[in-house]
Structures are given as structure tokens and as C-alpha cells.
Design an enzyme around this catalytic site. Sequence first.
Site, PDB file in Angstrom:
ATOM      1  N   HIS A   1       0.834  -1.206   0.000  1.00 15.91           N
ATOM      2  CA  HIS A   1       0.000   0.000   0.000  1.00 15.91           C
ATOM      3  C   HIS A   1       0.870   1.257   0.000  1.00 15.91           C
ATOM      4  CE1 HIS A   1       0.827   0.908   4.242  1.00 15.91           C
ATOM      5  NE2 HIS A   1       0.690  -0.394   4.477  1.00 15.91           N
TER       6      HIS A   1
ATOM      7  N   GLU B   1      -1.671  -7.653   6.609  1.00 11.70           N
ATOM      8  CA  GLU B   1      -0.361  -7.799   7.228  1.00 11.70           C
ATOM      9  C   GLU B   1      -0.548  -8.300   8.660  1.00 11.70           C
ATOM     10  OE1 GLU B   1       1.197  -3.626   8.680  1.00 11.70           O
ATOM     11  OE2 GLU B   1       0.412  -3.468   6.657  1.00 11.70           O
TER      12      GLU B   1
END
Length: 115
Positions: A8, A85
Site C-alpha cells: 500500500h 499484514e
Amino acid sequence: MELWVIRHGQTEANIKKILQGHQGGKLTELGINQAKLAGIRLAKENFLEIYCSDLARTQETLENILLAFPNKDDLSITYTPLLREKGGGVLEGGPLISFKKNAEKAGLSLRKYRP
């Protein structure tokens, strides 16, 4: 099969050095620009399927990446928590350094430590 992994864009929490973990996050202007530039590069490839974490920061990144894709409506996009994550547990939302300090106290590597 080729697998491409894209991280990201920069988030507000990245700047503040906050442990995001499974929190959503919001991209900064730089993060949005990073995603748009990635989109320009990635649009040259022939992707059929995209898998994306279900977190807000990854979805916002993908939205900006796809701005450069002429065939974005033809892509199969799957959002899934399986691509999140590692979570920060009770440390999420706090200073990122606390994760490192707690891992050291526990005698574990950052990769193996779970708060």
C-alpha cells in the site's frame, strides 16, 4: 503463473510511526501519488485477477492504481482478510517502537513476536 505483490501507499500512520496492524489507515497525498504511479507501470501488464487485502489503506491504494487501467471493469477483484499484514494485537494504534521493544523483551525476532 506470475505473482506480483504491491504494498500500500504511504499512510498518515506511517508518517506518525504508528503501528497499524489490522487498522484501516488513510493514504497521504504522497501515498495516493505512489499508487497512481504504480498504476501507470502496472497498466502495461495483462492482469486477469487481483487479490487485495480488505483493509482501507490497501483498497484505497488499489482504487488509485486502477485509475490507469483501461480494462479495470474486466478485472476480477477479490478483497480478503487473508492478505492482511500481521496484526499488532493490543499494541495497534500505539507507537511502532513499542512492538520492537516488546519483541526484544520477549527474546523474539520481530517476525516471530505476537503481542
